[in-house]
Each structure stands twice: as structure tokens, then as C-alpha cells.
Design an enzyme around this catalytic site. Structure first.
Site, PDB file in Angstrom:
ATOM      1  N   ARG A 129     -21.869  58.021-101.586  1.00  0.00           N
ATOM      2  CA  ARG A 129     -22.255  58.143-100.583  1.00  0.00           C
ATOM      3  C   ARG A 129     -20.551  58.272 -99.595  1.00  0.00           C
ATOM      4  O   ARG A 129     -20.460  58.521 -98.003  1.00  0.00           O
ATOM      5  CB  ARG A 129     -22.798  56.843 -99.166  1.00  0.00           C
ATOM      6  N   GLU A 152     -22.617  45.457-114.152  1.00  0.00           N
ATOM      7  CA  GLU A 152     -23.002  44.232-114.559  1.00  0.00           C
ATOM      8  C   GLU A 152     -24.174  44.684-115.618  1.00  0.00           C
ATOM      9  O   GLU A 152     -24.743  43.251-116.383  1.00  0.00           O
ATOM     10  CB  GLU A 152     -24.067  43.684-113.182  1.00  0.00           C
TER      11      GLU A 152
END
Length: 185
Positions: free
Chosen positions: A72, A109
Site C-alpha cells: 500500500r 508478532e
């Protein structure tokens, strides 16, 4: 350091941008409130306002490089680069760029990832801006900054349309300025 376009005077463009970002609950997995910018792109006025706000901030900052993070960052980076007279440098996922690349691995994560850039895409001491749609945990932005600075650029700021402040991504930037248009809560 974090700066928001909405910190100063109330700009009606910010309200329009925020209204055009769709929030999709539990995507791509339960508990995630996905900030979908595709609905912003469907509204030419809101999309133009987004680009204009960034251009207004960076047009007189002597930025030579706008580096966009896949994917993006490729939407917002090129029009900003063109408007301010800078080159656009794509920061891509592994094995997407032909030729010699420099890489920066980073921890997420849920695992690890990597960004790559062509060797020679930036020159020593060029002022660079890193652009992406969103900063969450900050891992990808931090990797982008590290990659550009290892290649000799001076990253002057990171710019994102959206910040999820609860995830404290700006803390990973170690004081690198972060400019955002809207916060997601």
C-alpha cells in the site's frame, strides 16, 4: 516524535479521509480491526486530499527519495514523489526485485519478514521519506528506516495515513519523526 495532521487546526479534509476508511472486524483473523483503505481510494476527492496533505507537508523539505513499503505504500508514495520532485523507491518483499538487492529482516508478532531494495537506489546522504498506509506495531517501518540508512540515505520522517496508537508502533522508530493523518482506535 509523532505529529498528526489533526494536531493543528481542524482541517475538514481529515474528517473526510477518516470517514472513507472502512473498518473490517475480525479480518484477517479474530480480534483484528482491519483498517481498509480501498474504500478511501474509491472516493477521488478523499484520495486526492490524502495525497495533498502529504505533499503540502513535504514539498519544501528537500526530500530526494520517497520510499514506499509494499504494497500500500506503492499507492501513496508515487503521487507524493511526483508532486515534490523526488524519485520513488519501492521497498519490496523478498525475491520481487530483479538484480542486486540489499535486504533488512525484521521480526513480526507472528514470525519474521524481510524488505528489499535495489542496490544503488539511494545515494549517500539523500534525504528520504518512508511512506505506508498504516503503522501498527512499527516493525515494518523500522525495517524500512534501517534499510535506507544502511544504504546511506538520511530518513527525515515516516508518513502513514493511519496509526493504531494502542499498538505503540512509534516506539520502535527510536525518535524518528512519524507523521500521520488519522488515528484508529
Amino acid at each position: 516524535m509523532s505529529v498528526s495532521a489533526s494536531d493543528g487546526e481542524d482541517d475538514p479534509r481529515i474528517v473526510t479521509i477518516k470517514e472513507k476508511i472502512r473498518v473490517v472486524p475480525d479480518f484477517p483473523k479474530p480480534g483484528i480491526m482491519f483498517q481498509d483503505i480501498t474504500t478511501l481510494l474509491l472516493e477521488p476527492v478523499a484520495f486526492k486530499n490524502t495525497i495533498d496533505l502529504f505533499v503540502e507537508r513535504y514539498k519544501d523539505r528537500n526530500i530526494a527519495v520517497v520510499a514506499g513499503i509494499e504494497a500500500r505504500g506503492f499507492i501513496f508514495g508515487p503521487p507524493i514523489a511526483l508532486a515534490i520532485g523526488a524519485k520513488f523507491v519501492p521497498l519490496r518483499k523478498p525475491k520481487k526485485l530483479p538484480g542486486e538487492v540489499i535486504s533488512e529482516e525484521y521480526v513480526l508478532e507472528y514470525g519474521s519478514d524481510c524488505l528489499e531494495m535495489h542496490v544503488g537506489a539511494v545515494e549517500q546522504s539523500e534525504c528520504a521519506l518512508v511512506v505506508d498506509d498504516l503503522v501498527a506495531t512499527g516493525g515494518t517501518l523500522c525495517a524500512a528506516v534501517n534499510l535506507l540508512e544502511r544504504a546511506g540515505a538520511e530518513v527525515v520522517e515516516c508518513a502513514c495515513v493511519i496509526e493504531v496508537p494502542d499498538l505503540k508502533g512509534r516506539e520502535k522508530l527510536k525518535g524518528k519523526p512519524l507523521y500521520i493523518l488519522v488515528e484508529a482506535h
